[in-house]
Design a protein around this motif. Structure first.
Motif, short mmCIF file in Angstrom:
data_model
loop_
_atom_site.label_atom_id
_atom_site.label_comp_id
_atom_site.label_asym_id
_atom_site.label_seq_id
_atom_site.Cartn_x
_atom_site.Cartn_y
_atom_site.Cartn_z
N SER A 189 53.28 39.09 50.93
CA SER A 189 53.90 38.70 49.67
C SER A 189 52.95 37.90 48.79
CB SER A 189 55.16 37.89 49.99
OG SER A 189 54.80 36.83 50.85
N VAL A 190 51.65 38.06 49.00
CA VAL A 190 50.71 37.30 48.17
C VAL A 190 50.72 37.85 46.75
CG1 VAL A 190 48.30 36.67 47.85
CG2 VAL A 190 49.26 36.77 50.14
N ASP A 210 48.83 36.67 43.83
CA ASP A 210 47.83 36.08 42.92
C ASP A 210 47.96 36.73 41.56
OD1 ASP A 210 46.86 34.81 45.08
OD2 ASP A 210 44.89 35.78 45.13
N GLU A 216 52.78 35.85 40.14
CA GLU A 216 53.83 34.84 40.11
C GLU A 216 53.43 33.70 39.18
OE1 GLU A 216 56.37 34.34 44.10
OE2 GLU A 216 54.73 32.92 43.87
N PHE A 217 54.42 33.02 38.64
CA PHE A 217 54.12 31.88 37.77
C PHE A 217 54.16 30.57 38.57
CE2 PHE A 217 55.81 35.06 34.84
CZ PHE A 217 54.77 35.10 33.93
N VAL A 218 53.37 29.62 38.14
CA VAL A 218 53.40 28.29 38.74
C VAL A 218 54.54 27.51 38.08
CG1 VAL A 218 51.98 26.30 39.34
CG2 VAL A 218 50.90 28.44 38.69
N SER A 240 55.99 24.96 36.05
CA SER A 240 55.29 24.20 35.02
C SER A 240 56.32 23.56 34.09
CB SER A 240 54.36 25.18 34.30
OG SER A 240 54.17 24.86 32.98
N PRO A 255 40.99 38.22 42.60
CA PRO A 255 41.05 38.94 41.32
C PRO A 255 40.96 37.99 40.14
CG PRO A 255 43.22 38.76 42.32
CD PRO A 255 42.26 38.21 43.31
N VAL A 299 42.35 36.42 36.96
CA VAL A 299 43.75 36.26 36.55
C VAL A 299 43.82 35.97 35.05
CG1 VAL A 299 45.84 34.90 36.84
CG2 VAL A 299 44.45 35.47 38.82
N VAL A 308 52.41 20.88 47.31
CA VAL A 308 51.70 21.67 46.29
C VAL A 308 50.92 20.75 45.36
CG1 VAL A 308 53.40 23.52 46.35
CG2 VAL A 308 53.68 21.67 44.72
N ILE A 354 50.82 21.92 38.58
CA ILE A 354 50.16 22.06 37.29
C ILE A 354 50.63 20.87 36.46
CG2 ILE A 354 50.42 23.44 35.17
CD1 ILE A 354 48.63 24.89 36.90
N ILE A 394 54.03 26.12 29.58
CA ILE A 394 53.01 27.17 29.52
C ILE A 394 53.15 28.04 30.77
CG2 ILE A 394 50.55 27.67 29.24
CD1 ILE A 394 50.30 24.73 28.22
N PRO A 395 53.31 29.34 30.60
CA PRO A 395 53.53 30.20 31.78
C PRO A 395 52.23 30.50 32.52
CG PRO A 395 53.66 31.51 29.77
CD PRO A 395 53.40 30.11 29.33
N TRP A 396 51.66 29.50 33.16
CA TRP A 396 50.44 29.70 33.95
C TRP A 396 50.76 30.59 35.13
CZ3 TRP A 396 46.51 28.12 31.26
CH2 TRP A 396 46.55 26.92 30.51
N LYS A 397 49.80 31.45 35.46
CA LYS A 397 49.97 32.32 36.63
C LYS A 397 49.33 31.68 37.85
CE LYS A 397 51.39 36.56 34.86
NZ LYS A 397 50.59 37.18 33.80
N LYS A 398 49.85 32.02 39.00
CA LYS A 398 49.27 31.50 40.24
C LYS A 398 47.93 32.15 40.50
CE LYS A 398 53.02 30.05 43.17
NZ LYS A 398 53.85 30.37 44.33
N VAL A 399 46.94 31.34 40.87
CA VAL A 399 45.64 31.88 41.22
C VAL A 399 45.48 31.89 42.74
CG1 VAL A 399 43.17 31.46 41.05
CG2 VAL A 399 44.63 31.16 39.05
N ASP A 425 47.68 32.04 45.96
CA ASP A 425 49.01 32.22 46.52
C ASP A 425 48.88 32.57 47.99
OD1 ASP A 425 51.73 32.25 46.56
OD2 ASP A 425 51.90 34.36 46.00
N LEU A 426 49.81 32.09 48.78
CA LEU A 426 49.84 32.42 50.20
C LEU A 426 51.13 33.17 50.47
CD1 LEU A 426 48.67 29.02 51.71
CD2 LEU A 426 47.34 31.11 51.48
N PRO A 427 51.18 33.96 51.54
CA PRO A 427 52.44 34.64 51.87
C PRO A 427 53.55 33.61 52.11
CG PRO A 427 50.65 35.42 53.25
CD PRO A 427 50.12 34.26 52.51
N GLU A 428 54.79 34.06 51.95
CA GLU A 428 55.93 33.14 52.07
C GLU A 428 56.02 32.50 53.46
OE1 GLU A 428 57.87 32.59 49.37
OE2 GLU A 428 56.63 34.01 48.26
N ARG A 475 40.16 32.67 42.52
CA ARG A 475 40.12 32.40 43.96
C ARG A 475 38.72 32.67 44.48
NH1 ARG A 475 40.90 35.44 48.28
NH2 ARG A 475 41.91 37.22 47.26
#
Lengths: 736, 201
Positions: free
Chosen positions: A31-32, A34, A37-39, A41, B37, B39, B75, B78, B113-118, B120-123, B163
């Protein structure tokens, strides 16, 4: 229910394939996310908000009407789990399973998300502006006499606003309906004690005799009573209290009792009078007229009428005489008959004779704001609304907090009568059976998104006003709270008075802060008072204690002789109120469907509980699908054979058998409300819930009941894991 | 008898190997890069400008000034827009640059601000920032950028973060097996926990 054709082997096969599929999809596909998904915020945030760490906010539970204080754990702006509010005097930080499921009411996938206007068979989404405008137009177009508001229990500022709206319309037709409520007992209490719901001090009593009051499960305020019960069992004095439960179908409270007495249905009053007679004979001082009235209730006669042995009556009377104060409670099993009022009066009389009034039956406090005091409901209210609808006297109907199409017996023909009402507005969380019939459906906020104040009917100490505050942002922008809707409607009618309030929050805050002196905030400034009220989850008010009054008399007491046998319908139907399902309003919360019934451990279905003797006579075994037919209808469900029930009685839980409402409720079980006979309590006119006579026949099929207990039921497959003592070996039985 | 002999040999062997393990010198905690990747973010945040070295035009701002939750929460978080504005409302020199204009647009609209995760780990993996920051930064007095860099790479040279490390289980474990001092002054060494349930709760 699992059908026989789907056996264990197939079940395991499916499980195996399911597992393999899950494992395959797991490979290299985690389920990674990168860059997807959004942080979490924020724009601005308080210092105490730390991502991944929970913050707790106090509010008030809305799962039943007990009004427990709750505390929601909120993380990253989402409510995750509810706990009891330790500062709440009703529940002291404790909570029940029904309350826990509150988050499932909030996150429920079947919630209605925007106002819906009927267009043929379909509901068409409209804006709130249009919806409220339409309501205003409709109520303006009819005589105020023809507008009716049907609600469940209402209190606090919602009730005040509702009354103002009805006043603004010029209509006084507010029907308060509760499908399952101790309404006959309230009336009997009012006569005997001068108040509808006195405070019951279980913790002060040394003996409790409960006539079918399931105060540990689903009666009035179970979380509060459970805590009192713990102190009753282990008091500071060290003398363990003795609980005797008298009922025809075992409840959770009955299962906890020292002695469970299976009584013939409807003869509770006779036993109460018999006990008074026995107590008088044992030397307790009893007023002359009472003694004369109960003189005929000899232990032999009472034993013959009630099915309770003379030995137990004698022991019970001796126990009550020896240990004082005691507490006698009349519950739903006593009130559910045509002579329910008489039963309840006889039980109250027993309390009075024993001198418990003022000891374990205490006066509650009045609230300083009577306009916000709870209006409790009854079944008579629905009956009169139904009559008015049948006579075309209702042109616009509002329905809030009830689901009458589901809970009304079929004989009322409520659904047909509802069709005669030209414009029906239903406030709803789900498309339940009543919302489906509506012309306009108004989607409500969940209790976790809403502002409200609540005054529970049963307040543990003093007088209090509970606050319900949002624990998180609304999930759907298209829902509104009752307060906001009423305020919006009032703005059309009384703009000068209400246009100043932007929303219900500003109205509520203003109303509370303006009256802060009476709400215990005299020494604080407005902001501090408001912040403190929110942080505590409510305010304590200064209430005057109500005096208990009422005379001890047996002159009007006429408890009828036991039922005569009915050859066609030989069994009595007891519609059981379970701790999770209650009247069925929470049936779409899967945790509640999944949590096993405490006595039978059955999940996700209705069942017909019957005594082994009855089952043997009818040739029924566990899992047989049986038809339960009354004069008013029939239903089918799986049979469950259980010794905790009188042989003349069968019992079916209420709340199951929805044919709308949502994916978890629809089609699960059968609706026992529908087959209730139209028999009413002679004094109050309430529907007598336990009066229905039924016959049970096998419908042919047999299923495996889905339940938690093992295949051998309570026998533990002969392994004696928990050693069971027969009741005559328990020491306490010497007393009871 | 033979049995006990064998057992004692085994025990001696174990003690010796454990001893030699403890006597190992402290191993470096840095690892090779493995780029994640690229982002796409709402706008480019220049980490180099904020955290970079002064001689390269950076401000040398401590990572934890903005990622303030890292030392007290699972965590890192942000920063709220409020925090950006806190400084930027008084930095007139860049007020009209495209990125800062965008920042103020979000602030004025009161939109996050809709920052995206850079990263991420599996659940099913539970990584706790607080434990790592407390250990390396506060107990061992490691420079913040070095400590964060074990997993996040050399962020002070990046604009938008990317990453840098594999963040796979093997990679985590490779580090958890290395020794490091218990705290800044101690000569005792320890290593990260290797129990399954530390991460898979």
């Amino acid at each position: 229910m699992i059908e026989n054709s789907f056996n264990r082997r197939n079940f395991l096969k499916v499980l195996g394939w399911g597992g393999a599929t899950a494992a395959l999809s797991g490979c290299g596909n985690t389920s990674v996310e990168d860059g997807k998904e959004f942080v979490t915020s924020y724009v601005e945030t308080a210092d105490y908000i730390i991502p991944s760490i929970g913050t707790y906010f106090n509010s008030t539970c809305a799962q039943c009407d007990a009004g427990c204080g709750i505390m929601g754990r909120v993380r990253e702006g989402r409510v995750l789990k509810l706990e009891g509010n330790p500062k709440a005097s009703i529940n002291n930080g404790k909570m029940c399973g029904l309350g826990q499921a509150g988050v499932q009411a909030h996150y429920n996938p079947d919630r209605i998300r925007e106002p819906l206007l009927r267009n043929g068979d379909r509901g068409e989404a409209i804006t709130w502006e249009k919806a409220l405008g339409l309501i205003n137009e409709k109520v303006g177009g009819v005589n105020a006499e023809n507008i009716a508001f049907l609600t469940g229990v209402v209190s606090g500022h919602d009730k005040a606003l509702l009354k103002n709206y009805l006043d603004a319309l010029g209509s006084g037709h507010h029907y308060v309906y509760e499908a399952v409520a101790p309404s006959v007992i309230r009336a009997a209490n009012k006569k005997a004690y001068g108040v509808e719901m006195p405070r019951l001090r279980l913790d002060k009593a040394k003996v409790i005799v409960s006539f079918g009051a399931d105060f540990l499960g689903a009666w009035v305020s179970p979380v509060h009573f459970s805590q009192q019960y713990a102190r009753f069992r282990k008091p500071d004095s060290g003398e363990r209290g003795v609980l005797v439960q008298v009922e025809s179908k075992m409840t959770l409270t009955g299962a906890n009792a020292d002695r469970w007495l299976a009584i013939r249905p409807g003869t509770e009053g006779i036993l109460a009078l018999g006990l008074i007679n026995a107590l008088a004979a044992a030397g307790l001082s009893v007023p002359g007229d009472v003694a004369a009235a109960v003189g005929g209730y000899t232990s032999e006669r009472v034993s013959k009428d009630t099915g309770v042995s003379a030995e137990h009556i004698g022991k019970l009377a001796a126990l009550l005489k020896e240990r004082s104060p005691s507490l006698i409670i009349a519950g739903s099993a006593a009130e559910g008959y045509a002579h329910g009022s008489q039963n309840a009066a006889a039980i109250a009389l027993l309390n009075q004779i024993l001198g418990n009034v003022g000891q374990t039956v205490e006066a509650p406090s009045s609230t300083p704001f009577p306009q916000m005091a709870p209006t409790t409901g009854n079944r008579l209210a629905l009956q009169s609304l139904n009559d008015n609808m049948a006579q075309d006297k209702v042109k616009v109907l509002f329905s809030y907090g009830t689901n009458p199409v589901f809970t009304a017996p079929a004989t009322m023909k409520l659904k047909e009568n509802l069709k005669k009402v030209p414009f029906k507005v239903v406030f709803a969380h789900y498309m339940d059976e009543t919302a489906v019939e509506a012309d306009l459906v108004l989607p409500l906020n969940s209790a976790m998104e809403d502002w409200a104040t609540v005054i529970p009917e049963y307040v543990a100490e003093g007088a209090q006003l509970n606050i319900r505050q949002p624990l998180m942002e609304k999930l759907y922008p298209g829902t509104l709270g009752l307060g906001d809707i009423l305020l919006g409607l009032l703005k059309y009618r009384r703009p000068d008075e209400y246009n100043g309030f932007e929303d219900f929050y500003s109205y509520l805050r203003n109303a509370m802060v303006t009256n802060k002196d009476a709400l215990g905030g005299a020494s604080k400034d407005g902001d501090t008072f408001w912040e403190a009220a929110l942080s505590h989850g409510g305010v304590k008010m200064v209430g005057e204690p109500v005096n208990l009054s009422g005379n001890v008399s047996a002159t009007t007491l006429v408890v009828p002789a036991p039922f005569v046998e009915d050859a066609t319908y030989p069994l009595h139907l007891i519609p059981a109120v379970s701790a999770s399902m209650r009247d069925g309003r929470n049936a779409n919360e899967p945790w509640l469907q999944e949590s096993p019934d405490p006595l039978t451990t059955i999940v996700w279905d209705s069942w017909v509980e019957m005594h082994p003797k009855t089952a043997a006579k009818l040739g029924i075994v566990e899992g047989d699908i049986v038809e339960v037919a009354s004069k008013s209808g029939a239903m089918k469900a799986q049979a469950y054979v259980f010794t905790g029930i009188h042989p003349d009685v069968i019992s079916v839980p209420l709340g199951y058998g929805h044919d709308a409402m949502g994916r978890y409720a629809k089609g699960v079980g059968a609706n026992a409300f529908k087959i209730l006979d139209p028999v009413f309590d002679k004094e109050t006119g309430e529907l007598a819930m336990h009066e229905t006579r039924v016959k049970v026949t096998k419908a042919g099929k047999r299923v495996i009941i889905v339940k938690d207990e093992g295949p051998a039921g309570g026998n533990q497959m002969g392994r004696k894991i928990a050693v069971r003592l027969t009741s005559n070996k328990v020491n306490l039985s010497e007393e009871v | 008898m033979n049995y006990f002999l064998r057992l004692s040999v085994l025990l001696v062997g174990l003690v010796v190997s454990a001893g030699s393990y403890a006597a190992n010198t402290v191993q470096p905690l840095t690892t090779a890069d493995d780029l994640g990747p690229k982002v796409e973010q709402p706008f480019e945040f220049p980490h180099n400008r904020h955290a970079g070295n002064a001689d390269k035009g950076g401000m040398e701002i401590n990572c934890m000034y903005c990622h303030t939750y890292a030392r007290r929460s699972m965590v890192a978080g942000i920063p709220p827009v409020q925090k950006c504005i806190g400084c930027h409302q008084s930095i007139e020199s860049v007020r009209e640059t495209p990125r800062i204009k965008k920042l103020f647009e979000y602030w004025e609209a009161k939109k996050a601000i809709p920052w995206k995760k850079v990263h991420d780990l599996p659940e099913f993996v539970r990584f706790n920032h607080e434990r790592h920051i407390q250990r390396f930064v506060f107990a061992q007095n490691k420079p913040v950028q070095e400590a964060c860099g074990y997993c996040h790479g050399d962020v002070k040279t990046m604009t938008v973060a990317r990453r840098q490390k594999p963040l796979s289980m093997g990679w985590c474990v490779s580090c958890h097996q290395k020794d490091h001092p218990v705290d800044a002054t101690s000569t005792k060494t320890t290593h990260g926990p290797n129990d399954c349930w530390q991460c898979h709760k």
